[in-house]
Scaffold this active site. Structure first.
Site, PDB file in Angstrom:
ATOM      1  N   SER A  96       0.861  -1.187   0.000  1.00 16.41           N
ATOM      2  CA  SER A  96       0.000   0.000   0.000  1.00 16.41           C
ATOM      3  C   SER A  96       0.894   1.231   0.000  1.00 16.41           C
ATOM      4  O   SER A  96       2.094   1.130   0.283  1.00 16.41           O
ATOM      5  CB  SER A  96      -0.852  -0.009   1.274  1.00 16.41           C
ATOM      6  OG  SER A  96      -1.444   1.251   1.503  1.00 16.41           O
TER       7      SER A  96
ATOM      8  N   TYR B 229      -2.291  -1.855  10.133  1.00 21.88           N
ATOM      9  CA  TYR B 229      -2.224  -1.910   8.661  1.00 21.88           C
ATOM     10  C   TYR B 229      -0.859  -1.413   8.165  1.00 21.88           C
ATOM     11  O   TYR B 229      -0.235  -2.042   7.302  1.00 21.88           O
ATOM     12  CB  TYR B 229      -3.355  -1.050   8.091  1.00 21.88           C
ATOM     13  CG  TYR B 229      -3.518  -1.138   6.587  1.00 21.88           C
ATOM     14  CD1 TYR B 229      -4.011  -2.284   5.973  1.00 21.88           C
ATOM     15  CD2 TYR B 229      -3.198  -0.052   5.762  1.00 21.88           C
ATOM     16  CE1 TYR B 229      -4.178  -2.356   4.593  1.00 21.88           C
ATOM     17  CE2 TYR B 229      -3.361  -0.113   4.391  1.00 21.88           C
ATOM     18  CZ  TYR B 229      -3.854  -1.268   3.812  1.00 21.88           C
ATOM     19  OH  TYR B 229      -4.022  -1.342   2.442  1.00 21.88           O
TER      20      TYR B 229
HETATM   21  N1  LIG Z   1      -8.536   0.323  -2.013  1.00 24.97           N
HETATM   22  C1  LIG Z   1      -7.472   0.985  -1.647  1.00 24.97           C
HETATM   23  O1  LIG Z   1      -7.521   2.238  -1.550  1.00 24.97           O
HETATM   24  C2  LIG Z   1      -6.180   0.282  -1.367  1.00 24.97           C
HETATM   25  C3  LIG Z   1      -5.021   1.069  -1.209  1.00 24.97           C
HETATM   26  C4  LIG Z   1      -3.812   0.442  -0.954  1.00 24.97           C
HETATM   27  C5  LIG Z   1      -3.741  -0.932  -0.881  1.00 24.97           C
HETATM   28  N2  LIG Z   1      -4.866  -1.677  -1.037  1.00 24.97           N
HETATM   29  C6  LIG Z   1      -4.723  -3.125  -0.933  1.00 24.97           C
HETATM   30  O2  LIG Z   1      -5.270  -3.738  -2.085  1.00 24.97           O
HETATM   31  C7  LIG Z   1      -5.686  -5.070  -1.751  1.00 24.97           C
HETATM   32  C8  LIG Z   1      -7.084  -5.307  -2.300  1.00 24.97           C
HETATM   33  O3  LIG Z   1      -7.995  -4.467  -1.595  1.00 24.97           O
HETATM   34  P1  LIG Z   1      -9.262  -3.784  -2.300  1.00 24.97           P
HETATM   35  O4  LIG Z   1      -9.066  -2.332  -2.230  1.00 24.97           O
HETATM   36  O5  LIG Z   1      -9.538  -4.418  -3.583  1.00 24.97           O
HETATM   37  O6  LIG Z   1     -10.367  -4.117  -1.193  1.00 24.97           O
HETATM   38  P2  LIG Z   1     -11.693  -5.035  -1.261  1.00 24.97           P
HETATM   39  O7  LIG Z   1     -12.214  -5.038   0.126  1.00 24.97           O
HETATM   40  O8  LIG Z   1     -12.585  -4.551  -2.353  1.00 24.97           O
HETATM   41  O9  LIG Z   1     -11.109  -6.481  -1.664  1.00 24.97           O
HETATM   42  C9  LIG Z   1     -10.350  -7.238  -0.784  1.00 24.97           C
HETATM   43  C10 LIG Z   1     -10.786  -8.693  -0.903  1.00 24.97           C
HETATM   44  O10 LIG Z   1      -9.975  -9.466  -0.001  1.00 24.97           O
HETATM   45  C11 LIG Z   1     -10.825 -10.444   0.579  1.00 24.97           C
HETATM   46  N3  LIG Z   1     -10.302 -10.963   1.844  1.00 24.97           N
HETATM   47  C12 LIG Z   1     -10.265 -10.326   3.055  1.00 24.97           C
HETATM   48  N4  LIG Z   1      -9.775 -11.162   3.992  1.00 24.97           N
HETATM   49  C13 LIG Z   1      -9.489 -12.343   3.366  1.00 24.97           C
HETATM   50  C14 LIG Z   1      -8.969 -13.588   3.797  1.00 24.97           C
HETATM   51  N5  LIG Z   1      -8.641 -13.803   5.082  1.00 24.97           N
HETATM   52  N6  LIG Z   1      -8.793 -14.561   2.887  1.00 24.97           N
HETATM   53  C15 LIG Z   1      -9.147 -14.379   1.586  1.00 24.97           C
HETATM   54  N7  LIG Z   1      -9.662 -13.226   1.123  1.00 24.97           N
HETATM   55  C16 LIG Z   1      -9.836 -12.213   2.013  1.00 24.97           C
HETATM   56  C17 LIG Z   1     -12.165  -9.744   0.780  1.00 24.97           C
HETATM   57  O11 LIG Z   1     -13.230 -10.682   0.939  1.00 24.97           O
HETATM   58  C18 LIG Z   1     -12.265  -8.910  -0.486  1.00 24.97           C
HETATM   59  O12 LIG Z   1     -12.982  -9.589  -1.500  1.00 24.97           O
HETATM   60  C19 LIG Z   1      -5.568  -5.195  -0.240  1.00 24.97           C
HETATM   61  O13 LIG Z   1      -4.380  -5.893   0.087  1.00 24.97           O
HETATM   62  C20 LIG Z   1      -5.467  -3.754   0.228  1.00 24.97           C
HETATM   63  O14 LIG Z   1      -4.761  -3.636   1.433  1.00 24.97           O
HETATM   64  C21 LIG Z   1      -6.082  -1.105  -1.276  1.00 24.97           C
END
Ligand SMILES: NC(=O)c1ccc[n+]([C@@H]2O[C@H](COP(=O)([O-])OP(=O)(O)OC[C@H]3O[C@@H](n4cnc5c(N)ncnc54)[C@H](O)[C@@H]3O)[C@@H](O)[C@H]2O)c1
Length: 288
Positions: free
Chosen positions: A142, A155
């Site tokens: 991130s 986080y």
């Molecule tokens: N959206 C943002 O602004 C952002 C920014 C930086 C990093 N990220 C990272 O991107 C990645 C994806 O996040 P996103 O934004 O698509 O969020 P999201 O919540 O839309 O998707 C995340 C997915 O991970 C799944 N998940 C959670 N815990 C789990 C587990 N124990 N086992 C299997 N699956 C699990 C959830 O069910 C969900 O479908 C994450 O690692 C997040 O930290 C997101």
């Protein structure tokens, strides 16, 4: 697209957001997909879209914190497709809370999913990636793995750890002469369900709906599809790391330019940078 056509790619957390977009973009580029999530409804939608594209897909419920299940899953995917080329360790969540207000269980949950989930996935699939002769590990950190902010202590810890883990792994693969590329991804705000799924520690004085509105309107500027395309372009070039979005690039620049004083630039503080920032903010306020 020779990096993706005919390749087998594994995507965790593929039922939503960045993971779903990654799976679809990989499918469009000609890859076969092994998709997993704990969110089986979202996962079914991803599967449906991949089938509509005509991409071969294997779909499984998998909790990335369950190490033994992850190891068995790696062998199943390899048996199913006959090889595995790429893993996108994407599943993640956050819990908003200062250290003082966070319970151990909430800190542990975030570290379990966001850090151990990445380690479990990488270690389970690494023998298959090495054996493929053309492997790639892609770990989603991130912008908070580049810059620490207060109020998301678990986080930030997990995402800095993912960065260190991935950078070390890249060097290990090179030193061992394995043909496995390794990329760490630092997204800024991406329009996904991430905010909706975030927990908030009691006593933070944060209203979940208000936080969500702020995340959607002020923070999440990049679409999941844009994020996925940026990530795949970097993987195609075997980049060591990729910053996703102008916000992530600005944060990275700030950390490099201000070094350990970047928090003074952001929040004001006792040092020279902090005084300059506070002064600048006052001037701006007067001009409005
Ligand atoms: N959206 C943002 O602004 C952002 C920014 C930086 C990093 N990220 C990272 O991107 C990645 C994806 O996040 P996103 O934004 O698509 O969020 P999201 O919540 O839309 O998707 C995340 C997915 O991970 C799944 N998940 C959670 N815990 C789990 C587990 N124990 N086992 C299997 N699956 C699990 C959830 O069910 C969900 O479908 C994450 O690692 C997040 O930290 C997101």
């Amino acid at each position: 697209m020779h990096k993706f056509a005919g390749k087998v790619a594994v995507v965790t957390g593929a039922g939503s957001g960045i993971g779903q977009a990654l799976a679809i973009e990989l499918g469009r580029a000609g890859a076969s997909l092994a998709i997993s999530d704990v969110n089986t409804d979202g996962l079914a939608q991803t599967e449906e879209q991949l089938k509509a594209i005509g991409a071969p897909v294997k779909t499984d419920r998998l909790d990335v914190t369950e190490r033994e299940a992850f190891q068995a899953y790696a062998d199943e995917v390899n048996d199913h497709f006959g090889k595995v080329n790429q893993i996108y360790n994407n599943a993640g969540l956050t819990h908003i809370g200062t250290l003082e207000l966070s319970d151990f269980k909430d800190i542990e949950r975030v570290i379990d999913v966001d850090f151990w989930g990445v380690v479990n996935g990488t270690k389970a699939f690494l023998p298959h990636l090495i054996a493929s002769g053309d492997g790639h590990v892609v770990n989603i950190s991130s912008v908070l793995g580049v810059m620490a902010l207060p109020g998301q202590v678990a986080y930030v810890s997990a995402k800095f750890a993912v960065r260190g883990f991935t950078e070390a792994l890249r060097q290990e693969m090179a030193a061992a002469g394995h043909r496995v590329g390794v990329t760490v991804v630092h997204p800024g705000g991406v329009k996904t369900s991430f905010g909706t799924n975030a927990g908030v520690a009691e006593g933070m004085g944060i209203d979940h709906d208000e936080m969500l509105e702020n995340f959607d309107q002020q923070v999440a500027k990049t679409t999941p599809q844009q994020a996925a395309q940026t990530i795949l372009a970097a993987v195609g070039k075997n980049k060591a790391r990729v910053l996703v979005g102008a916000d992530a690039k600005s944060a990275d620049l700030l950390v490099r330019a201000a070094s350990n004083s970047y928090h003074e630039v952001l929040f004001g503080g006792p040092g020279v940078l902090g005084r300059v920032t506070t002064f600048g903010r006052r001037m701006l306020a007067r001009m409005r």
